[in-house]
Design a protein around this motif. Structure first.
Motif, mmCIF file in Angstrom:
data_model
loop_
_atom_site.group_PDB
_atom_site.id
_atom_site.type_symbol
_atom_site.label_atom_id
_atom_site.label_comp_id
_atom_site.label_asym_id
_atom_site.label_seq_id
_atom_site.Cartn_x
_atom_site.Cartn_y
_atom_site.Cartn_z
ATOM 1 N N SER A 149 -19.281 42.749 -41.967
ATOM 2 C CA SER A 149 -18.474 41.766 -41.235
ATOM 3 C C SER A 149 -19.086 41.398 -39.891
ATOM 4 N N ILE A 150 -19.869 42.275 -39.317
ATOM 5 C CA ILE A 150 -20.499 41.982 -38.035
ATOM 6 C C ILE A 150 -21.548 40.873 -38.188
ATOM 7 N N HIS A 151 -21.990 40.653 -39.412
ATOM 8 C CA HIS A 151 -22.973 39.603 -39.688
ATOM 9 C C HIS A 151 -22.328 38.341 -40.243
ATOM 10 N N ASP A 152 -21.021 38.355 -40.375
ATOM 11 C CA ASP A 152 -20.291 37.211 -40.918
ATOM 12 C C ASP A 152 -20.356 36.035 -39.943
ATOM 13 N N PRO A 153 -20.663 34.834 -40.422
ATOM 14 C CA PRO A 153 -20.735 33.672 -39.526
ATOM 15 C C PRO A 153 -19.446 33.421 -38.748
ATOM 16 N N GLU A 154 -18.304 33.711 -39.347
ATOM 17 C CA GLU A 154 -17.039 33.524 -38.640
ATOM 18 C C GLU A 154 -16.941 34.482 -37.455
ATOM 19 N N TYR A 155 -17.381 35.730 -37.643
ATOM 20 C CA TYR A 155 -17.392 36.703 -36.549
ATOM 21 C C TYR A 155 -18.328 36.205 -35.444
ATOM 22 N N HIS A 156 -19.478 35.655 -35.819
ATOM 23 C CA HIS A 156 -20.425 35.130 -34.828
ATOM 24 C C HIS A 156 -19.787 34.012 -34.010
ATOM 25 N N ARG A 157 -19.006 33.150 -34.657
ATOM 26 C CA ARG A 157 -18.340 32.057 -33.932
ATOM 27 C C ARG A 157 -17.335 32.615 -32.920
ATOM 28 N N ILE A 158 -16.625 33.668 -33.312
ATOM 29 C CA ILE A 158 -15.658 34.292 -32.403
ATOM 30 C C ILE A 158 -16.382 34.874 -31.192
ATOM 31 N N VAL A 159 -17.453 35.612 -31.423
ATOM 32 C CA VAL A 159 -18.206 36.202 -30.316
ATOM 33 C C VAL A 159 -18.798 35.106 -29.433
ATOM 34 N N ASP A 160 -19.337 34.054 -30.058
ATOM 35 C CA ASP A 160 -19.875 32.940 -29.269
ATOM 36 C C ASP A 160 -18.792 32.337 -28.372
ATOM 37 N N ALA A 161 -17.589 32.205 -28.897
ATOM 38 C CA ALA A 161 -16.484 31.650 -28.115
ATOM 39 C C ALA A 161 -16.096 32.592 -26.973
ATOM 40 N N LEU A 162 -16.123 33.886 -27.211
ATOM 41 C CA LEU A 162 -15.824 34.850 -26.146
ATOM 42 C C LEU A 162 -16.882 34.790 -25.045
ATOM 43 N N ILE A 163 -18.143 34.685 -25.453
ATOM 44 C CA ILE A 163 -19.231 34.561 -24.470
ATOM 45 C C ILE A 163 -19.027 33.290 -23.634
ATOM 46 N N TYR A 164 -18.713 32.193 -24.309
ATOM 47 C CA TYR A 164 -18.476 30.929 -23.610
ATOM 48 C C TYR A 164 -17.365 31.081 -22.561
ATOM 49 N N LEU A 165 -16.268 31.726 -22.958
ATOM 50 C CA LEU A 165 -15.152 31.910 -22.024
ATOM 51 C C LEU A 165 -15.555 32.774 -20.835
ATOM 52 N N ARG A 166 -16.334 33.836 -21.094
ATOM 53 C CA ARG A 166 -16.780 34.709 -20.006
ATOM 54 C C ARG A 166 -17.645 33.919 -19.030
ATOM 55 N N GLU A 167 -18.584 33.155 -19.574
ATOM 56 C CA GLU A 167 -19.475 32.383 -18.715
ATOM 57 C C GLU A 167 -18.727 31.272 -17.975
ATOM 58 N N LYS A 168 -17.785 30.628 -18.661
ATOM 59 C CA LYS A 168 -16.976 29.573 -18.028
ATOM 60 C C LYS A 168 -16.164 30.141 -16.858
ATOM 61 N N ALA A 169 -15.684 31.378 -17.024
ATOM 62 C CA ALA A 169 -14.914 32.035 -15.962
ATOM 63 C C ALA A 169 -15.824 32.621 -14.877
ATOM 64 N N LYS A 170 -17.150 32.450 -15.060
ATOM 65 C CA LYS A 170 -18.138 32.949 -14.103
ATOM 66 C C LYS A 170 -18.031 34.463 -13.905
ATOM 67 N N LEU A 171 -17.799 35.158 -15.022
ATOM 68 C CA LEU A 171 -17.733 36.616 -14.994
ATOM 69 C C LEU A 171 -19.027 37.182 -15.576
ATOM 70 N N SER A 172 -19.583 38.162 -14.909
ATOM 71 C CA SER A 172 -20.752 38.855 -15.441
ATOM 72 C C SER A 172 -20.301 39.804 -16.551
ATOM 73 N N GLN A 173 -21.255 40.309 -17.294
ATOM 74 C CA GLN A 173 -20.903 41.313 -18.304
ATOM 75 C C GLN A 173 -20.252 42.533 -17.634
ATOM 76 N N LYS A 174 -20.758 42.902 -16.485
ATOM 77 C CA LYS A 174 -20.194 44.057 -15.763
ATOM 78 C C LYS A 174 -18.745 43.783 -15.358
ATOM 79 N N ALA A 175 -18.479 42.578 -14.875
ATOM 80 C CA ALA A 175 -17.124 42.233 -14.434
ATOM 81 C C ALA A 175 -16.146 42.201 -15.603
ATOM 82 N N ILE A 176 -16.536 41.590 -16.726
ATOM 83 C CA ILE A 176 -15.626 41.541 -17.879
ATOM 84 C C ILE A 176 -15.421 42.951 -18.423
ATOM 85 N N ALA A 177 -16.479 43.755 -18.407
ATOM 86 C CA ALA A 177 -16.368 45.137 -18.877
ATOM 87 C C ALA A 177 -15.323 45.896 -18.064
#
Length: 86
Positions: free
Chosen positions: A10-38
Motif C-alpha cells: 500500500s505504501i507504493h499505491d498511487p492513491e497513497y502517493h497522492r495523499i502524501v503529495d497533498a500533505l507535503i503541499y500543505l506543509r510547504e504552503k503553511a511554510k512549515l519545515s519538516q522539523k516544525a511539522i514533526a
C-alpha cells in the motif's frame, strides 16, 4: 503474513502517493519545515522525511494532526480522495 504484504504494497499505491503529495503541499504552503511539522504532530524530523519519501506510512491520527497543524480541513482533505461513484 498476508496483512504484512498488504501493508508493504500500500505504501507504493498511487492513491497513497497522492495523499502524501497533498500533505507535503500543505506543509510547504503553511511554510512549515519538516522539523516544525514533526514537533506539531509528535514525530521526529527523520520520521517526517521518511513519510514524505514513502519509506514510512503515516497513520490516521498523525495525518489528522498534520492537517490541523497546517490549518487544513480534514473533511475537505479526505473528501478529495473519496470516489463517490461506488
Amino acid at each position: 503474513m498476508e496483512s504484512q504484504k498488504q501493508s508493504i504494497s500500500s505504501i507504493h499505491d498511487p492513491e497513497y502517493h497522492r495523499i502524501v503529495d497533498a500533505l507535503i503541499y500543505l506543509r510547504e504552503k503553511a511554510k512549515l519545515s519538516q522539523k516544525a511539522i514533526a514537533h506539531e504532530i509528535g514525530l521526529t524530523q527523520p520520521d517526517v522525511s521518511k513519510i514524505e519519501r514513502r519509506e514510512r506510512r503515516i497513520d490516521i491520527l498523525e495525518a489528522l494532526r498534520w492537517l490541523r497543524a497546517t490549518d487544513a480541513d480534514p473533511v475537505e482533505f479526505f473528501a478529495q480522495f473519496i470516489n463517490l461513484e461506488y
